[in-house]
Enzyme design. Structure first.
Site, short mmCIF file in Angstrom:
data_model
loop_
_atom_site.label_atom_id
_atom_site.label_comp_id
_atom_site.label_asym_id
_atom_site.label_seq_id
_atom_site.Cartn_x
_atom_site.Cartn_y
_atom_site.Cartn_z
N ARG A 96 0.85 -1.19 0.00
CA ARG A 96 0.00 0.00 0.00
C ARG A 96 0.88 1.23 0.00
O ARG A 96 1.73 1.38 0.87
CB ARG A 96 -0.87 0.03 1.26
CG ARG A 96 -1.98 -0.95 1.26
CD ARG A 96 -3.11 -0.56 2.18
NE ARG A 96 -2.72 0.00 3.47
CZ ARG A 96 -3.59 0.39 4.38
NH1 ARG A 96 -4.87 0.30 4.16
NH2 ARG A 96 -3.18 0.88 5.53
N THR A 109 -1.19 7.42 -0.63
CA THR A 109 -2.50 7.25 -1.27
C THR A 109 -3.29 6.08 -0.70
O THR A 109 -4.50 5.99 -0.89
CB THR A 109 -2.34 7.01 -2.78
OG1 THR A 109 -1.66 5.74 -2.95
CG2 THR A 109 -1.52 8.12 -3.45
N ASP A 165 0.24 -3.40 11.98
CA ASP A 165 0.75 -3.71 10.65
C ASP A 165 1.18 -5.18 10.62
O ASP A 165 2.19 -5.56 11.23
CB ASP A 165 1.94 -2.79 10.32
CG ASP A 165 2.37 -2.95 8.87
OD1 ASP A 165 2.69 -4.09 8.46
OD2 ASP A 165 2.38 -1.94 8.15
C1 PRP Z 1 -1.08 -5.01 4.25
C2 PRP Z 1 -1.86 -6.30 4.30
C3 PRP Z 1 -2.69 -6.24 3.07
C4 PRP Z 1 -2.99 -4.77 2.93
C5 PRP Z 1 -4.39 -4.51 3.38
O1 PRP Z 1 0.00 -5.12 3.41
O2 PRP Z 1 -1.05 -7.43 4.41
O3 PRP Z 1 -2.02 -6.74 1.92
O4 PRP Z 1 -2.05 -4.08 3.77
O5 PRP Z 1 -4.76 -3.20 3.17
P1 PRP Z 1 -5.85 -2.78 2.09
O6 PRP Z 1 -7.00 -3.71 2.25
O7 PRP Z 1 -6.17 -1.36 2.46
O8 PRP Z 1 -5.23 -2.85 0.73
P2 PRP Z 1 1.07 -3.94 3.21
O9 PRP Z 1 0.63 -3.07 2.07
O10 PRP Z 1 1.28 -3.24 4.51
O11 PRP Z 1 2.35 -4.67 2.70
P3 PRP Z 1 3.30 -5.71 3.48
O12 PRP Z 1 2.53 -6.98 3.69
O13 PRP Z 1 4.43 -5.89 2.52
O14 PRP Z 1 3.73 -5.10 4.78
N1 URA Z 2 -2.47 -3.35 6.69
C1 URA Z 2 -2.17 -3.88 7.90
O1 URA Z 2 -1.17 -4.61 8.04
N2 URA Z 2 -2.95 -3.57 8.95
C2 URA Z 2 -4.05 -2.79 8.82
O2 URA Z 2 -4.74 -2.55 9.83
C3 URA Z 2 -4.34 -2.25 7.57
C4 URA Z 2 -3.54 -2.56 6.51
#
Ligand code: PRP
Ligand code: URA
Length: 209
Positions: free
Chosen positions: A104, A108, A200
């Protein structure tokens, strides 16, 4: 409209509570995520079709049931989805594993793709997309978009914690994709994190940040 199943098994709920606690360290977080993924996979696979085959036990010949139909594939959304793969593989060891890399954008909050590699045998596999968090739904929607563009048709989404906004967004974008989830939390905060959530997931799983 797709079906949303909350996996409310006591073991899943108990382990999720342990994971939510901010004092749960990386090692325990990783182990609990894998265990929950295994328990959830039991529910996700509940309706797999069966067929009867003839076998011979040490006593006699008989008809007995085996899983019929298409084979399964697991597609974790990187990074945090990786933590769910081994749990599912424990129950479905022959599943193939694809990977979709998305993060993400911190400004944005929209998903950015950086990797996609899926099993080649499109016609033979039903896919389970795994990601612990369903927040805005942007990442899951984008992952399922990619997968559908490669020709896969039967897709199930398996997440740990979601919120109403994210679930509605996925259902609107992909009304044919059933969702399995362990908890539907209250809302998103101003940074699009799930409240109360578990923070997270990627950082807690890998000890980053
Ligand atoms: C987190 C999570 C999802 C996403 C959810 O990943 O594991 O993939 O955010 O958020 P959304 O529903 O608003 O898209 P992140 O983008 O933090 O990446 P990471 O797993 O590499 O830390
Ligand atoms: N991604 C995460 O890992 N946690 C949240 O709460 C939202 C997005």
């Amino acid at each position: 409209m797709s079906k949303v199943t909350v996996v409310d098994h006591p073991l899943v709920q108990h382990k999720l509570t342990l994971m939510r606690d901010k004092n749960c360290g990386t090692k325990d977080f990783r182990q609990l995520l894998e265990e929950i993924a295994m328990l959830m996979a039991y529910e996700v696979t509940r309706e797999l079709p069966l067929e009867e085959i003839e076998i011979e036990t040490p006593i006699t010949k008989c008809k007995s049931k085996i899983i019929a139909g298409k084979k399964l594939g697991i597609v974790p959304i990187l990074r945090a989805g990786l933590g769910m793969v081994d749990g599912v593989l424990a129950l479905v060891p022959t599943a193939k594993v694809g990977h979709i890399g998305l993060y993400r954008d911190p400004e944005t909050h929209l998903p950015v793709e950086y990797y996609c590699k899926l099993p080649m045998d499109v016609a033979e596999r039903d896919l389970i997309v795994v990601d612990p968090m369903l927040a805005t739904g942007g990442s899951s929607i984008a992952a399922i978009d990619f997968i559908k563009r490669r020709g896969y048709k039967t897709i199930t989404l398996m997440c740990l914690v979601g919120c109403p906004e994210g679930i509605e967004a996925v259902q609107k974008a992909h009304p044919d994709v059933d969702i399995y989830i362990a908890a539907i939390d209250e809302k998103l905060n101003e940074n699009k994190y799930i409240v109360p959530g578990l923070g997270d997931a990627g950082d807690r799983l890998y000890g980053t940040k």
